[in-house]
Write a protein that holds these residues in place. Structure first.
Motif, PDB file in Angstrom:
ATOM      1  N   ARG A  17       0.862  -1.188   0.000  1.00 44.55           N
ATOM      2  CA  ARG A  17       0.000   0.000   0.000  1.00 44.55           C
ATOM      3  C   ARG A  17       0.894   1.233   0.000  1.00 44.55           C
ATOM      4  NH1 ARG A  17      -2.306   3.727   3.647  1.00 44.55           N
ATOM      5  NH2 ARG A  17      -4.531   4.105   3.230  1.00 44.55           N
ATOM      6  N   TYR A  66      -2.222   0.824  -4.673  1.00 46.46           N
ATOM      7  CA  TYR A  66      -1.995  -0.556  -4.228  1.00 46.46           C
ATOM      8  C   TYR A  66      -1.256  -1.253  -5.353  1.00 46.46           C
ATOM      9  CZ  TYR A  66      -4.953   0.357  -0.296  1.00 46.46           C
ATOM     10  OH  TYR A  66      -5.453   0.884   0.875  1.00 46.46           O
ATOM     11  N   GLN A 133      -7.680  -3.326   3.405  1.00 42.25           N
ATOM     12  CA  GLN A 133      -6.960  -2.179   3.974  1.00 42.25           C
ATOM     13  C   GLN A 133      -7.869  -0.969   4.179  1.00 42.25           C
ATOM     14  OE1 GLN A 133      -3.425  -1.818   4.684  1.00 42.25           O
ATOM     15  NE2 GLN A 133      -3.623  -4.046   4.688  1.00 42.25           N
TER      16      GLN A 133
END
Ligand SMILES: CC(=O)SCCNC(=O)CCNC(=O)[C@H](O)C(C)(C)COP(=O)(O)OP(=O)(O)OC[C@H]1O[C@@H](n2cnc3c(N)ncnc32)[C@H](O)[C@@H]1OP(=O)(O)O
Length: 262
Positions: A17, A66, A133
């Protein structure tokens, strides 16, 4: 996208990330160049003149990247496989009944898997990681001007096959509105940042005909924008080269050729 270096010390795990701060901290021209080149392929694929994503833009934005990548032990090279760029945006939305909604919603802004690696599960891995996430369910995602391939992907991988096109070219799924609708006569609390305006904005004479939305949702085969049909327009070898500009043009032509609502 190949980099002749071991990026493990820089990027860490194979799914990573990268928020603006993390991108800035990378401070590695090789990684910056590789990400930019992958984003150029994404733009090329969508026939856009300028890439939607560059590291420079990322650093100066609220968006998060990402990234999926891997290190090839044998060839001693790193390969960037694909990425998804997301950001939260305040959107004003209509559902299929022309009910209005307003709120901040996670938007998929750019999504690409390298052509040599497509249809091997990388895209799904990236989005699953991103959903975890971001603590977001797939139906809560808005897609920024999605390609036919992406709509097929969302339908096949997440069972989301009722896209509701917005006149801003964002697409949300009907499930988003269902999750907000009243149950047993009791209004559900909207998620944080959401409100349903008490009086829908009146358009023209105030008629809320759903004709345009129904056409846009189910698509119109003869105009080539069958949005809810799982990717029948994308089965050629060049299928991956989905053309968002063309889709937008086709949608516009269709809308202009339709009987106006008011
Ligand atoms: C908001 C936006 O960014 S819109 C732009 C979206 N990006 C693009 O259209 C660029 C070209 N496409 C790609 O980069 C990739 O195909 C992605 C990102 C859409 C999906 O990544 P992948 O790694 O291929 O996805 P994954 O392997 O997990 O899933 C594959 C599924 O995606 C869909 N799909 C992927 N490529 C194609 C294609 N060429 N034709 C039809 N469907 C396709 C299918 O549903 C496929 O499932 P299947 O192989 O079982 O039929």
């Amino acid at each position: 996208m190949q980099v002749n270096a071991d990026l493990r010390p820089i990027l860490g795990p194979q799914l990573v990330r990268l928020d603006p701060m993390r991108v800035k901290q990378l401070q590695d021209p090789l990684v910056y160049e590789a990400i930019d080149n992958l984003a150029k392929l994404s733009a090329h694929c969508l026939q856009l003149r300028t890439p939607l994503t560059t590291c420079e833009k990322l650093i100066n934005s609220d968006s998060t990247l990402y990234l999926s990548w891997k290190y090839d032990e044998e060839e001693k090279v790193s390969r960037l496989l694909g990425f998804a760029k997301v950001g939260r945006k305040k959107l004003f939305l209509y559902d299929a009944q022309m009910q209005t909604y307003e709120g901040e919603i996670l938007c998929l802004l750019d999504f690409y898997v390298h052509f040599s690696t497509q249809r091997q599960g990388v895209g799904k891995q990236i989005l699953d990681y991103m959903f975890a996430q971001e603590h977001t369910e797939p139906f809560q995602l808005a897609l920024d001007n999605p390609s036919v391939t992406l709509l097929g992907f969302m339908s096949q991988k997440y069972g989301l096959n009722r896209p509701v096109w917005q006149n801003t070219n964002f697409v949300v799924f009907d499930e988003l509105f269902q999750s907000l609708s009243a149950e047993n006569g009791i209004e559900k609390q909207p998620p944080d940042g959401w409100r349903r305006p008490m009086t829908p904005r009146r358009l023209g004479t105030g008629m809320t005909d759903t004709r345009w939305l129904q056409h846009a949702v189910s698509g119109h085969q003869s105009k080539g924008n069958a949005m809810a049909a799982p990717v029948d327009a994308d089965m050629t070898p060049q299928g991956a080269l989905s053309n968002r500009a063309h889709q937008a043009k086709a949608r516009k032509a269709h809308i202009l050729s339709s009987k106006p609502l008011w």
